[in-house]
Design an enzyme around this catalytic site. Structure first.
Site, PDB file in Angstrom:
ATOM      1  N   ASP A 181       4.400  79.768  50.441  1.00 27.30           N
ATOM      2  CA  ASP A 181       5.609  79.417  51.037  1.00 27.30           C
ATOM      3  C   ASP A 181       5.048  79.604  52.589  1.00 27.30           C
ATOM      4  OD1 ASP A 181       8.146  79.831  52.457  1.00 27.30           O
ATOM      5  OD2 ASP A 181       9.058  79.900  50.768  1.00 27.30           O
ATOM      6  N   HIS A 182       4.972  78.325  53.261  1.00 24.98           N
ATOM      7  CA  HIS A 182       4.360  78.383  54.547  1.00 24.98           C
ATOM      8  C   HIS A 182       5.178  79.382  55.442  1.00 24.98           C
ATOM      9  CE1 HIS A 182       6.863  74.912  55.797  1.00 24.98           C
ATOM     10  NE2 HIS A 182       6.569  75.012  57.003  1.00 24.98           N
ATOM     11  N   HIS A 244      12.024  78.429  51.400  1.00 22.25           N
ATOM     12  CA  HIS A 244      12.007  79.028  52.869  1.00 22.25           C
ATOM     13  C   HIS A 244      13.350  79.968  53.264  1.00 22.25           C
ATOM     14  CE1 HIS A 244       8.582  76.344  52.770  1.00 22.25           C
ATOM     15  NE2 HIS A 244       9.443  75.223  53.230  1.00 22.25           N
TER      16      HIS A 244
HETATM   17  C1  BG6 Z   1       8.611  71.813  54.158  1.00 23.78           C
HETATM   18  C2  BG6 Z   1       9.780  70.724  53.577  1.00 23.78           C
HETATM   19  O1  BG6 Z   1       8.411  72.919  53.081  1.00 23.78           O
HETATM   20  O2  BG6 Z   1       9.186  72.593  55.309  1.00 23.78           O
HETATM   21  C3  BG6 Z   1       9.884  69.938  54.657  1.00 23.78           C
HETATM   22  O3  BG6 Z   1       9.098  70.281  52.654  1.00 23.78           O
HETATM   23  C4  BG6 Z   1      10.289  70.596  55.891  1.00 23.78           C
HETATM   24  O4  BG6 Z   1      10.988  68.880  54.291  1.00 23.78           O
HETATM   25  C5  BG6 Z   1       9.144  71.542  56.376  1.00 23.78           C
HETATM   26  O5  BG6 Z   1      10.396  69.537  57.073  1.00 23.78           O
HETATM   27  C6  BG6 Z   1       9.796  72.425  57.517  1.00 23.78           C
HETATM   28  O6  BG6 Z   1       8.819  73.448  57.844  1.00 23.78           O
HETATM   29  P1  BG6 Z   1       8.740  73.761  59.627  1.00 23.78           P
HETATM   30  O7  BG6 Z   1       7.633  74.804  59.529  1.00 23.78           O
HETATM   31  O8  BG6 Z   1       8.266  72.813  60.259  1.00 23.78           O
HETATM   32  O9  BG6 Z   1       9.851  74.452  59.707  1.00 23.78           O
END
Ligand code: BG6
Length: 491
Positions: A181-182, A244
């Site tokens: 989960d980045h 997230h």
């Molecule tokens: C991803 C989603 O997990 O997270 C995307 O699939 C989204 O739709 C993205 O744009 C958002 O990540 P960040 O790091 O740009 O807030």
């Protein structure tokens, strides 16, 4: 060197994720000396290409998306020489024999100790097939460690996630599975537990006696970009909330763990998910707002409505925005609403967590001044990284006029922070799954999400509309205003 040698196998090596995130992250780790001198990367893809072409692809990806400038010449050659590429059909079990040969060849040439990391940057439908073939081909039968890294989405509901988990568990143990989960790789998300547990001044206040509400916003200005075919059958609830947003809820609301170790932290996070109130149909309508953008001013001029985007069903009722009021039914949080909000094509790209403390008792001292602002503690996650604490103080030169003052800490005003993928890849190589999601977290998140999705699918009503470039549908504001509160982010 505490980092052991390893071979990293990237499935989907010519895909978007590898290009934008994985190769730049590897390069940064290499340049910052976070990798063992002995490592190798084997790219697996469908497209036939020469090794020189693959290395060029990596070079371009680093130049375009990397945090550090690419060094040409001998330095680059040394880095590039560690990469191999092999094209085959990953649904074909027999093809893995040739992959095994490439891996063993590399391992013979350099002493990689049989440590193998398998990174699946491919469609989740293939996770099971690939992990199965890895085992059958003997690739997982190694003298060193083996680890499996999988990207989201992990299933599309509880049942499918469970099935997927059972499939991969045939070849890897829970300890060997690293679910990405980045958001957990983001500097300021990781900082939440440090700010909470390394400062004595917050923990006594971190409960329903002193906190009025918590707000978590993750807004984006982009639309569906070129992912419409994925997004239109996914929507914001599954794309952002299930993973997230709930991860951020867990980080902010978990109890202090007995020890700051991986499993103790994850145990506490899971307890938050157990206590998170699940909604029935009537409650879904009352506590959750979904929206879909219509045409509007979207940053770079007028942009089209979601339904007019290429590859989106013109009658789509997929939500591009979700706002919700959540409750955690435990002693610490009883009665404290947690408002979350996320969407595409909103006014600003910002990820922020706001802790709003309670108002002064009966405006004890400052009754002349009706609008003494509440104290806010703000975790700024993106694009600015830092913390702001809003206090009240006397306005300079007045007797007792009260004004809000902000105490600011900027986390990225010096060097740019490492990218989320850099930090996650590093942890996976080290063998620390603290910032990866454990199966019970994921399964409980689905159990919370499923009834919401089912309710929406059942009543098949269109989401509320909001013009692109705004903070979402009016209903999102009404939900919080009706509680006598307001959104702070974006104000
Ligand atoms: C991803 C989603 O997990 O997270 C995307 O699939 C989204 O739709 C993205 O744009 C958002 O990540 P960040 O790091 O740009 O807030």
């Amino acid at each position: 060197d505490s980092i052991q040698p390893f071979v990293l196998l990237i499935f989907g090596a010519t895909g978007d994720l590898a290009k934008r995130k994985l190769f730049p992250a590897l390069y940064n780790l290499y340049r910052d000396n976070f990798l063992n001198k002995e490592f190798a990367v084997i790219g697996v893809g469908r497209t036939e290409m020469e090794i020189s072409q693959f290395r060029l692809f990596i070079k371009e990806s680093i130049s375009e998306f990397g945090r550090l400038p690419l060094q040409e010449g001998a330095e680059w050659e040394r880095f590039a020489a560690r990469f191999d590429y092999i094209a085959f059909d990953i649904t074909e079990p027999d093809a893995y024999t040739s992959l095994l040969a490439v891996v063993e060849e590399r391992e013979r040439k350099t002493n990689l100790m049989g440590n193998r990391m398998f990174y699946l940057a491919i469609s989740p439908q293939l996770f099971g097939t690939v992990s199965n073939s890895l085992e059958r081909s003997g690739l997982t039968n190694t003298a060193g460690w083996k680890r499996l890294v999988v990207e989201k989405p992990f299933g599309h509901d509880y049942a499918s996630a469970k099935m997927l988990n059972e499939e991969i568990k045939c070849s890897f143990t829970e300890e060997e599975i690293y679910r990405i989960d980045h958001y957990l790789g983001k500097e300021m998300v990781q900082n939440i537990q440090v700010i909470r547990f390394a400062n004595f001044m917050f923990e006594p206040l971190w409960n329903n006696r002193y906190i009025d509400n918590i707000q978590i916003t993750a807004s984006e200005t982009v639309g569906v970009e070129d992912r419409a075919s994925y997004y239109d059958c996914t929507g914001a609830l599954l794309d952002m909330v299930q993973n997230h947003m709930l991860q951020m809820v867990m980080m902010v609301c978990m109890e202090p763990p007995g020890r700051l170790n991986t499993e103790a932290i994850r145990d506490e996070k899971v307890k938050v998910m157990h206590a998170l109130r699940r909604y029935n149909e009537e409650e879904v309508d009352r506590h959750i707002v979904r929206g879909q953008y219509t045409a509007g001013e979207g940053g770079q001029g007028v942009v089209c409505a979601y339904r007019e985007e290429p590859n989106v069903n013109p009658a789509s009722i997929t939500e591009t925005f979700v706002a919700a009021r959540l409750f955690i039914d435990n002693f610490r949080w009883a009665g404290v609403p947690i408002y979350i909000r996320t969407g595409k094509r909103m006014q600003k790209k910002v990820t922020e967590i706001v802790i709003q403390f309670k108002a002064l008792p009966n405006r004890l001292y400052f009754n002349k001044n009706d609008d003494v602002a509440p104290n806010l503690l703000i975790f700024r996650i993106n694009p600015r990284e830092g913390i702001t604490l809003l206090l009240n103080a006397k306005k300079q030169g007045t007797d007792s006029q009260v004004v809000p003052i902000g105490m600011e800490y900027c986390n990225d005003c010096g060097d740019a922070s490492p990218e989320a993928y850099e930090s996650l890849l590093h942890d996976a190589i080290l063998g620390d799954p603290a910032f990866f999601t454990r199966w019970d977290e994921v399964s409980l998140a689905w159990k919370f999400i499923d009834p919401i999705r089912r309710t929406w699918d059942k009543n098949s009503r269109a989401p509320e509309e909001y013009p692109a470039g705004t903070w979402g549908p009016a209903e999102s504001n009404e939900m919080i205003l009706n509680d006598g509160r307001r959104w702070w982010t974006g104000e």
